[in-house]
Write a protein that holds these residues in place. Structure first.
Motif, mmCIF file in Angstrom:
data_model
loop_
_atom_site.group_PDB
_atom_site.id
_atom_site.type_symbol
_atom_site.label_atom_id
_atom_site.label_comp_id
_atom_site.label_asym_id
_atom_site.label_seq_id
_atom_site.Cartn_x
_atom_site.Cartn_y
_atom_site.Cartn_z
ATOM 1 N N TRP A 262 0.905 -1.246 0.014
ATOM 2 C CA TRP A 262 0.123 0.052 -0.013
ATOM 3 C C TRP A 262 0.911 1.018 -0.486
ATOM 4 C CZ3 TRP A 262 -0.452 3.829 3.504
ATOM 5 C CH2 TRP A 262 -1.863 4.598 3.664
ATOM 6 N N LYS A 263 0.912 2.270 -1.179
ATOM 7 C CA LYS A 263 1.148 3.141 -1.117
ATOM 8 C C LYS A 263 0.674 4.604 -1.192
ATOM 9 C CE LYS A 263 5.580 1.468 -3.371
ATOM 10 N NZ LYS A 263 5.941 2.018 -4.838
ATOM 11 N N ARG A 264 0.218 6.092 -0.293
ATOM 12 C CA ARG A 264 -0.225 6.551 -0.995
ATOM 13 C C ARG A 264 0.231 7.366 0.697
ATOM 14 N NH1 ARG A 264 -6.510 5.412 -1.330
ATOM 15 N NH2 ARG A 264 -5.125 3.844 -2.223
ATOM 16 N N TYR A 265 0.470 8.720 0.199
ATOM 17 C CA TYR A 265 -0.062 9.952 1.396
ATOM 18 C C TYR A 265 2.021 10.111 1.695
ATOM 19 C CZ TYR A 265 -4.691 9.648 0.744
ATOM 20 O OH TYR A 265 -5.866 10.321 -0.209
ATOM 21 N N GLY A 266 2.906 9.544 0.934
ATOM 22 C CA GLY A 266 4.138 9.307 1.290
ATOM 23 C C GLY A 266 4.441 8.070 2.738
ATOM 24 N N HIS A 267 3.530 7.383 2.107
ATOM 25 C CA HIS A 267 3.790 6.153 3.300
ATOM 26 C C HIS A 267 3.873 4.573 1.786
ATOM 27 C CE1 HIS A 267 2.646 8.015 6.901
ATOM 28 N NE2 HIS A 267 1.512 8.404 6.235
ATOM 29 N N ASP A 268 4.447 4.693 2.404
ATOM 30 C CA ASP A 268 5.103 2.785 1.697
ATOM 31 C C ASP A 268 4.836 1.617 2.404
ATOM 32 O OD1 ASP A 268 5.547 0.928 0.044
ATOM 33 O OD2 ASP A 268 7.620 1.648 -0.949
ATOM 34 N N ARG A 269 3.762 0.835 2.842
ATOM 35 C CA ARG A 269 3.388 -0.239 3.555
ATOM 36 C C ARG A 269 3.156 -1.594 3.331
ATOM 37 N NH1 ARG A 269 -0.115 3.012 7.511
ATOM 38 N NH2 ARG A 269 1.237 4.847 8.586
ATOM 39 N N LEU A 270 3.362 -3.027 3.719
ATOM 40 C CA LEU A 270 3.099 -3.763 3.531
ATOM 41 C C LEU A 270 2.312 -4.791 4.302
ATOM 42 C CD1 LEU A 270 6.396 -5.873 2.684
ATOM 43 C CD2 LEU A 270 4.675 -4.769 1.049
ATOM 44 N N TYR A 271 0.797 -4.615 3.677
ATOM 45 C CA TYR A 271 0.035 -5.619 4.783
ATOM 46 C C TYR A 271 0.255 -7.108 4.973
ATOM 47 C CZ TYR A 271 -2.018 -0.783 6.841
ATOM 48 O OH TYR A 271 -2.237 0.357 7.422
ATOM 49 N N ALA A 272 -0.200 -7.022 5.719
ATOM 50 C CA ALA A 272 -0.149 -8.563 6.700
ATOM 51 C C ALA A 272 -2.485 -9.395 6.332
ATOM 52 C CB ALA A 272 0.461 -9.803 7.144
ATOM 53 N N ASN A 273 -2.669 -10.165 5.568
ATOM 54 C CA ASN A 273 -4.197 -9.632 6.136
ATOM 55 C C ASN A 273 -4.450 -11.087 5.920
ATOM 56 O OD1 ASN A 273 -4.885 -7.734 5.513
ATOM 57 N ND2 ASN A 273 -3.869 -7.801 3.140
ATOM 58 N N LEU A 274 -5.343 -11.728 6.555
ATOM 59 C CA LEU A 274 -6.370 -13.095 7.014
ATOM 60 C C LEU A 274 -6.968 -13.212 5.405
ATOM 61 C CD1 LEU A 274 -7.907 -12.984 10.215
ATOM 62 C CD2 LEU A 274 -5.682 -14.030 9.539
ATOM 63 N N PRO A 275 -7.948 -14.277 5.232
ATOM 64 C CA PRO A 275 -7.824 -14.774 3.609
ATOM 65 C C PRO A 275 -9.523 -14.307 3.697
ATOM 66 C CG PRO A 275 -7.253 -16.629 4.941
ATOM 67 C CD PRO A 275 -7.259 -15.861 6.160
ATOM 68 N N ASP A 276 -9.746 -13.072 4.775
ATOM 69 C CA ASP A 276 -11.180 -13.132 4.259
ATOM 70 C C ASP A 276 -10.801 -11.084 4.490
ATOM 71 O OD1 ASP A 276 -10.228 -12.302 7.811
ATOM 72 O OD2 ASP A 276 -12.134 -13.152 8.456
ATOM 73 N N GLY A 277 -9.839 -10.983 4.440
ATOM 74 C CA GLY A 277 -9.021 -9.393 3.912
ATOM 75 C C GLY A 277 -9.068 -8.760 5.488
#
Length: 284
Positions: free
Chosen positions: A8-23
């Motif tokens: 996820w990249k937005r507003y100067g942030h750059d992140r990796l999100y770990a999500n469960l299968p349901d999101g």
């Protein structure tokens, strides 16, 4: 536990999100610094393992330098009383529609005498359903949830209810089918074995629309889940195996109360301050 990782990249942030299968987000990593934040303690080891692996595999190396300049984020004007959607009662849009375009006294009397169904009957039924669901949702306030009702969008449509709290954001669509049997599949809904209705598809589209609006003004991802609530039904049968829309009867909405770990207290406050502002939705 298999976790899915999205960037996820937005507003100067750059992140990796770990999500469960349901999101559901259970953790994230800052690509710039390499710092990992765990949102669900029970998944701590899996979150750290999967995000560490993805950070190491990035083609763009993690740098210890300062973060890129934050992009300018649109700002809403100070909230005026006329723009505060928090005062909307459940069913406000339908109530106003009936007041403006509904039948007069004589028309109502004639319709009752002739037992003639009309479009206004469906409006009144919808209003009753939204009021019942709204009453159930308002009870979640003591569990840290904020509720908004009848959020107006462009093209004379609205969102029945929006629930915001530690467990995320839920876009809630109310369907009043009094004394009917409802069957829910992966992508269709039937009432008394009638013609399939696109309730699930429309609910997913509405949730995406809500997320776009909220993320326009918030500096973090805002997960929005679609919810279908059926009011007054005699039977609700959910046979879907891959349905990504939550389905409840109105009395089952209390199941949302204990959900947590998606938004922090500060994030809940920020999302709510945006969502209650009428101007945020003016072009949605």
């Amino acid at each position: 536990m298999e976790l899915h990782v999205t960037r996820w990249k937005r507003y100067g942030h750059d992140r990796l999100y770990a999500n469960l299968p349901d999101g559901t987000a259970v953790g994230w990593a800052d690509v710039t610094t390499g710092d990992i934040t765990v949102l669900r303690a029970e998944h701590r080891d899996d979150v750290i393992a999967v995000l560490t692996k993805h950070l190491q595999n990035l083609t763009e190396p993690v740098s210890s330098g300062r973060a890129p300049e934050a992009q300018a984020r649109p700002m809403l004007p100070p909230l005026a009383p006329a723009d505060d959607l928090a005062v909307n009662p459940p069913g406000r849009s339908l109530r106003d529609l009936l007041a403006e375009s509904g039948p007069g006294l004589m028309e109502r009397v004639v319709s009752r005498l002739l037992r003639r169904p009309s479009e206004w009957d469906s409006w009144r039924k919808g209003l009753a359903g939204e009021r019942r669901v709204g009453a159930e949702l308002n009870r979640l306030g003591r569990h840290g949830w904020c509720v908004l009702h009848s959020i107006p969008l462009a093209n004379k449509v609205d969102i029945d209810h929006l629930l915001i709290g530690p467990g995320g954001v839920f876009s809630i669509n109310t369907k009043h089918h009094d004394r009917r049997a409802v069957w829910v599949g992966d992508d269709s809904v039937t009432v008394d074995r009638g013609k399939p209705a696109p309730y699930a598809r429309k609910s997913r589209a509405e949730a995406k629309r809500v997320a776009r609006v909220l993320e326009r003004y918030c500096d973090f991802p805002v997960p929005v889940e679609p919810v279908l609530v059926f009011v007054g039904v005699t039977e609700l049968k959910v046979v879907a195996t891959q349905l990504d829309v939550r389905v409840y009867q109105e009395r089952q909405l209390s199941a949302l109360a204990p959900l947590s770990g998606v938004l922090t207290t500060d994030q809940v406050e920020q999302v709510y301050s945006v969502a209650r502002h009428r101007q945020a939705w003016s072009n949605a």
